[in-house]
Structures are given as structure tokens and as C-alpha cells.
Enzyme design. Structure first.
Site, PDB file in Angstrom:
ATOM      1  N   ASP A 244     -77.345  23.878  -3.986  1.00 49.18           N
ATOM      2  CA  ASP A 244     -76.037  24.286  -4.484  1.00 49.18           C
ATOM      3  C   ASP A 244     -75.146  23.091  -4.779  1.00 49.18           C
ATOM      4  O   ASP A 244     -74.995  22.187  -3.949  1.00 49.18           O
ATOM      5  CB  ASP A 244     -75.367  25.197  -3.442  1.00 49.18           C
ATOM      6  CG  ASP A 244     -74.018  25.705  -3.879  1.00 49.18           C
ATOM      7  OD1 ASP A 244     -73.977  26.578  -4.759  1.00 49.18           O
ATOM      8  OD2 ASP A 244     -72.998  25.230  -3.338  1.00 49.18           O
ATOM      9  N   GLU A 281     -78.280  22.700  -8.802  1.00 46.12           N
ATOM     10  CA  GLU A 281     -77.140  23.212  -9.546  1.00 46.12           C
ATOM     11  C   GLU A 281     -76.222  22.018  -9.753  1.00 46.12           C
ATOM     12  O   GLU A 281     -75.649  21.503  -8.799  1.00 46.12           O
ATOM     13  CB  GLU A 281     -76.386  24.306  -8.800  1.00 46.12           C
ATOM     14  CG  GLU A 281     -75.207  24.827  -9.611  1.00 46.12           C
ATOM     15  CD  GLU A 281     -74.079  25.385  -8.777  1.00 46.12           C
ATOM     16  OE1 GLU A 281     -73.094  25.860  -9.377  1.00 46.12           O
ATOM     17  OE2 GLU A 281     -74.150  25.346  -7.534  1.00 46.12           O
ATOM     18  N   ASP A 307     -74.853  25.018 -19.738  1.00 42.56           N
ATOM     19  CA  ASP A 307     -74.482  24.949 -21.148  1.00 42.56           C
ATOM     20  C   ASP A 307     -75.167  26.044 -21.965  1.00 42.56           C
ATOM     21  O   ASP A 307     -74.581  26.597 -22.904  1.00 42.56           O
ATOM     22  CB  ASP A 307     -74.824  23.578 -21.720  1.00 42.56           C
ATOM     23  CG  ASP A 307     -73.793  22.519 -21.340  1.00 42.56           C
ATOM     24  OD1 ASP A 307     -73.095  22.731 -20.334  1.00 42.56           O
ATOM     25  OD2 ASP A 307     -73.684  21.503 -22.043  1.00 42.56           O
ATOM     26  N   HIS A 310     -73.198  29.235 -21.082  1.00 46.36           N
ATOM     27  CA  HIS A 310     -71.859  29.273 -21.667  1.00 46.36           C
ATOM     28  C   HIS A 310     -71.909  29.536 -23.174  1.00 46.36           C
ATOM     29  O   HIS A 310     -71.090  30.287 -23.718  1.00 46.36           O
ATOM     30  CB  HIS A 310     -71.133  27.953 -21.408  1.00 46.36           C
ATOM     31  CG  HIS A 310     -70.901  27.656 -19.960  1.00 46.36           C
ATOM     32  ND1 HIS A 310     -71.049  28.603 -18.971  1.00 46.36           N
ATOM     33  CD2 HIS A 310     -70.520  26.514 -19.330  1.00 46.36           C
ATOM     34  CE1 HIS A 310     -70.774  28.057 -17.794  1.00 46.36           C
ATOM     35  NE2 HIS A 310     -70.445  26.793 -17.985  1.00 46.36           N
TER      36      HIS A 310
END
Length: 561
Positions: A244, A281, A307, A310
């Protein structure tokens, strides 16, 4: 007989309290305290007393916390579970389909054993790796997983350590691997006692303290992190770890902790004889994360690629607030870029960050399977103020097109308020300032997040489920759909008509995101239509798609596959 040990370099006296009896401990030159106690077998309660403080503290490396993160630790029988996965040889990450699973909301019961009873659904879907959100010990009866303080213990909320082993075993029996989400960038704010033992912490955020990876006496702290990762992979037979928010790991040493972890996991993989994956991540858009160590990278197996998410999200929804701004501006041209380059921001201006961001990926040397693609994940849903999923805003047709293009609670009121304010402030930064944010600590929010297993029998869910099964099956059948080399991918887009065509060897993935039917030139004879979300017409190198639909087509000869 059990050997107890704990690192507490700044303490003058350490005692271990075993089933109510205090035992002195001896210190070595490195700050480790040790004691051997007869009769302290599995299930024995123990805790540590530091200096003259009579407050019993749980073991920082406790494997079992049945009464919660503030209670005594228990001696755990490492060999109590009888594994049945002796024939399991693992599953590589490359080419695999991952399924995110939160144990607390996957079933009404919210336990490992209950989740096992639903695993056949994932097998039928075509899942290769089950990614389990964090399972370490947290304060309170429920949590999303990212506020763990007992990193070495499995929360009793889900059934404890043996139950987790049963879950992993059950996945392996069914041919699925397990990836575990782990959080090393901070600890939860309630029950984090590490700083009482030694210099574990180096700072803090609104979410909790951060870990000392590079300051004085950081070596045992780094081992605390790395040994934990190795424990999951070795003792719990987990096949990979999702790390994470690695961009929040502050480490200025010459060998970054991620590279050190990569080295030791590679050695363990060689020993156990199965692939072990590390997935970062990362918000850095830094190819060094997944670059090989020989080429100066950290050697991680892969990273999540926000990316791609998104750009897809903006193209499908039209949203452009917060960090979506640049992706909305890029439009379908940006979508074509990330499908062939992985990053949109590759040393370019980020309006959200107000600076240059990222670096380019050498697609000739770094394969595309090192960048995980997804249309939704827990972070991106969680970053939305109301936690809404795409199913609430998009038509079934656009959801199918999106699939084709890819594939806490705290008991202390003060902490609850800190988290509530922190999330509200974060959402305002992301452009959600005028939306009422659900309380992440409320039981109702947790209950509302549980899966409704009846939906799979209702429309449009049933059809979309079938589409995902068929897409996964095609991906396994046709090597072009899992070919990792991005420099071999071509993308044709039409911003005005809102169409996208991916060229993948003999295959074309054609999507019409617009409201009108379109005719697409494929520049090659249509051999056969492998899958389509709506009736489609094809011939003479062209394809007619209905609004908000897709088709996967073999061009050229109709034979082979």
C-alpha cells in the site's frame, strides 16, 4: 517451553508476564531481551512490562491477539493448521486476472470461512489471483483494513490466523492464488504501542505514525517490515503482496527498503519453488519501481497503474474534477496514450500537483504486465465522496465497453472525528467539497458495503457478469490479449464519434462509446466476431457497432485460435 524475545533498546528492564507470572528477561548488545519459560505452550497468554511500568503491552510481533490489539498476546501454534496444498506450484502475476476481496463485506458473516463457501463463484468467473484487503489486527469490531497495528496477527474479526490459512488453502485447492494487501507506510492510530519499545516511528500523519526506515537504529525496524512480508509468503502460503502507498515510505538509504524486500522475496521464491509477487501501489509514475535490479530498478513484479484507470474513468463518465482534470483534457487521445505508454504523466505537467510529474516507461524493455489495469478498485471508489461505483452512473453498455477495454471503525470518539475530518478535507481537495461524505466509522456504512449476492441473478448484473466471464475466457484463449509488449499495441481513436479500436495482433477490440451507431474501418478483412455486447455487422474490412457497445474481432483468416 517457549522462548520470548522483544527489541527494546532504550529500556533498562524488561519483564515478560506469562499467565499472570512475571519473568525477568536478559538483554544482549543489540537491545534484544530474551527469556525462556517452561510450560508456556500454545494458547498461553503473555505480555511485556517495560522498566517500572506495570502496564502489560502486547508483543510487537504477536502472531495471535484473540482479545484485541490492547489485550495480551497468545503463544501461537505455527503448525496447528494441516496444509493440503502440497501440490500447489503457484501462479505468476503476468497474464493473471485479479479479484479484490474485502473479507468483512464479501459475505453477510464477514469471515474467512464464510468467504470460502463463495470461492467457486470466483473460479467460475475465471479469477486467477484473489487479492485480499488487509487482514492484520485492528482496533474495533470492523475496519476497512488500512489501520492495522498488529502487523503480525490476523484479526479475530475475520476468524484469526488459522482461519486465514484455511482460506488460502481453499483458494489453492481451487487453483487460485492469493495476494495479500499489506500496509507498511503507517500504523493505525489506536493500539500502536511500538514507540514504547523502541524508535519504530519517524513521523506521523492524520492517519497514524510512520515507520523509521532510515534514521538512527532503523535496522531492526526495517527487519520488522521485511520479516513481516516474508512471514505472509512463507508461513501463510500467500502468493504475493500488494504494498500500500509505497510513495509514503520515507527511505533515504542507498538501498531502498523496497529493493531490499525484492531481493529477499526472490530468495524465498527460489527456496519454496513457486512465484512470489510484489505489487506496488505508487503515486510516483516512476518506472524504477518495476524496473529490474540489473537495470537500476527496485525489482518489484508490478505496480497498480492509476493513469489507466483515470483516463478510462474520465472517458466513460465525463468527469474532470480533482485529479481527473488532466485525463479529461486528454480525452480519447490520452486513452490511446496510456494503452501504449502506461503513464499519461511521464515527465509532464500535472495540474492537480502543480508540477512536473512522472517519467517515461521504456516499453521496449519493460513489459506491460508490470502495470496492472482496472476500471475500478477500492482506492478509486473510496476516493469518491459517496463511495459510488460506476454501476450507479454508467449504462450497462458503457460498463461492458469499459470491461472490454481493460479488463474503519475506531472505538475512541476522538479518533473517529479525526478520521471523519481528514476524509472530508481530502475529498474537498479532490473536488467533492459540496457532497455529504458517508461516515466511514458508522456501522451502517459498513453494512451498506456488503455484497448483495442476489444481484448476480438480476439484470443488468447477470448479463454483465456473463460478459466478464466471456472476456476472461477470451483472454486465456487468445495470446494477443495478454501479450505484455505495449510497443506492439496500436490504438485508433475518433474523438468526435467517440470510438476506440485496439490493434492486438490478429485481433481488434472495437468500442463505440458514443450515442450513435458507427461504422469503423479495421483496415483488414473481418474474419470472425469472437464476442460482441450487441449485434454487430462486419465485412470488407469494416464493422458497424451500435451505440455504447463493443466487439472483439479476428481479422484476416477466420481459422486458428
Amino acid at each position: 517451553m517457549t522462548d520470548f524475545q522483544v527489541w527494546a533498546p532504550h529500556r533498562n528492564r524488561v519483564r515478560v508476564l506469562v499467565d499472570g507470572t512475571t519473568h525477568p528477561m536478559d538483554r544482549d548488545g543489540a537491545g534484544w531481551w530474551r527469556a525462556t519459560v517452561d510450560g508456556a505452550g500454545p494458547g498461553t497468554a503473555y505480555a511485556f512490562l517495560l522498566d517500572d511500568d506495570e502496564t502489560p503491552l502486547p508483543d510487537p510481533r504477536s502472531r495471535w491477539q484473540p482479545t484485541g490489539v490492547h489485550g495480551a498476546s497468545r503463544v501461537y501454534d505455527e503448525h496447528g493448521h494441516r496444509w493440503t496444498d502440497g501440490a500447489w506450484t503457484g501462479r505468476q502475476l503476468a497474464g493473471s486476472v485479479l479479484y479484490e476481496l474485502h473479507i468483512g463485506t464479501f459475505t453477510p458473516d464477514g469471515t474467512f470461512d464464510a468467504a470460502v463457501r463463495r470461492l467457486d463463484h470466483l473460479v467460475a468467473l475465471g479469477v486467477d489471483l484473489v487479492e485480499v484487503l488487509p487482514v492484520n489486527a485492528v482496533d474495533g469490531p470492523r475496519n476497512w483494513g488500512y489501520d492495522g497495528v498488529g502487523w503480525y496477527a490476523v484479526t479475530e474479526n475475520y476468524g484469526g490466523p488459522d482461519a486465514f490459512k484455511r482460506f488460502v488453502d481453499a483458494c489453492h485447492v481451487r487453483g487460485m492464488g492469493v495476494v495479500l494487501d499489506v500496509v507498511y507506510n503507517h500504523l493505525g492510530p489506536s493500539g500502536a504501542y511500538l514507540d514504547r519499545f523502541g524508535p519504530y516511528f519517524s513521523g506521523s500523519t492524520i492517519w497514524g505514525p510512520t515507520v523509521n526506515l532510515d534514521q538512527a537504529q532503523s535496522e531492526p525496524v526495517r527487519r520488522y517490515v521485511i520479516d513481516n512480508a516474508l512471514m505472509w509468503l512463507r508461513d501463510f502460503h500467500v502468493d504475493g503482496l500488494r504494498l500500500d502507498a509505497v510513495h509514503a515510505l520515507h527511505d533515504e538509504r542507498a538501498v531502498h527498503v523496497l529493493e531490499q524486500l525484492s531481493v529477499e522475496v526472490e530468495a524465498l521464491s527460489t527456496h519454496v519453488g513457486r512465484p512470489l509477487s510484489l505489487i506496488a501501489e505508487s503515486d510516483l509514475n516512476d518506472p524504477r519501481m518495476v524496473g529490474s535490479r540489473e537495470a537500476g530498478g527496485y525489482g518489484l513484479t508490478a505496480q497498480w497503474c492509476d493513469d489507466i484507470h483515470h483516463t478510462l474513468h474520465s472517458a466513460l463518465t465525463g468527469e474532470g474534477q480533482g485529479y481527473y482534470a488532466d485525463f479529461a483534457t486528454a480525452g480519447l487521445t490520452g486513452l490511446a496514450h496510456v494503452f501504449t505508454r502506461a503513464f499519461l504523466h511521464e515527465g509532464t505537467w500535472s495540474s492537480f500537483r502543480q508540477r512536473i510529474h512522472g517519467a517515461p516507461v521504456d516499453t521496449h524493455r519493460i513489459p506491460g504486465h508490470r502495470f496492472l489495469a482496472y476500471l475500478q478498485n477500492h482506492d478509486q471508489i473510496g476516493n469518491r465522496a459517496t463511495g459510488d461505483r460506476l454501476t450507479e452512473t454508467l449504462s450497462p453498455g458503457l460498463l461492458a465497453c469499459g470491461a472490454a477495454l481493460v479488463f474503519g471503525y475506531f472505538p475512541d470518539p476522538g479518533l473517529r472525528e479525526a478520521v471523519r475530518k481528514g476524509r472530508t478535507a481530502e475529498f474537498a481537495e479532490h473536488g467533492w467539497g459540496d457532497v455529504e461524505v458517508p461516515d466511514p466509522n458508522a456501522e451502517s456504512t459498513f453494512e451498506d458495503s456488503k455484497l448483495d449476492w442476489d444481484e448476480q441473478l438480476q439484470e443488468p448484473h447477470a448479463t454483465l457478469l456473463q460478459v466478464h466471464r466471456q472476456l476472461i475466457a477470451l483472454r486465456r484463449e487468445w495470446p494477443e490479449l495478454s501479450d505484455p509488449w505495449l510497443d506492439e499495441v496500436e490504438v485508433d481513436i475518433d474523438e468526435e464519434a467517440r470510438t476506440v479500436v485496439l490493434h492486438r495482433g490478429r485481433l481488434r477490440v472495437a468500442c463505440n462509446l458514443g450515442p450513435d451507431a458507427v461504422s469503423l474501418a479495421l483496415n483488414a478483412p473481418v474474419g470472425r466476431i469472437l464476442l460482441a455486447s450487441e449485434p454487430v455487422e462486419g465485412g470488407d474490412g469494416a464493422l458497424t457497432l451500435r451505440p455504447e457497445s463493443f466487439a472483439i474481432v479476428q481479422v484476416g483468416s477466420a481459422t486458428g485460435g
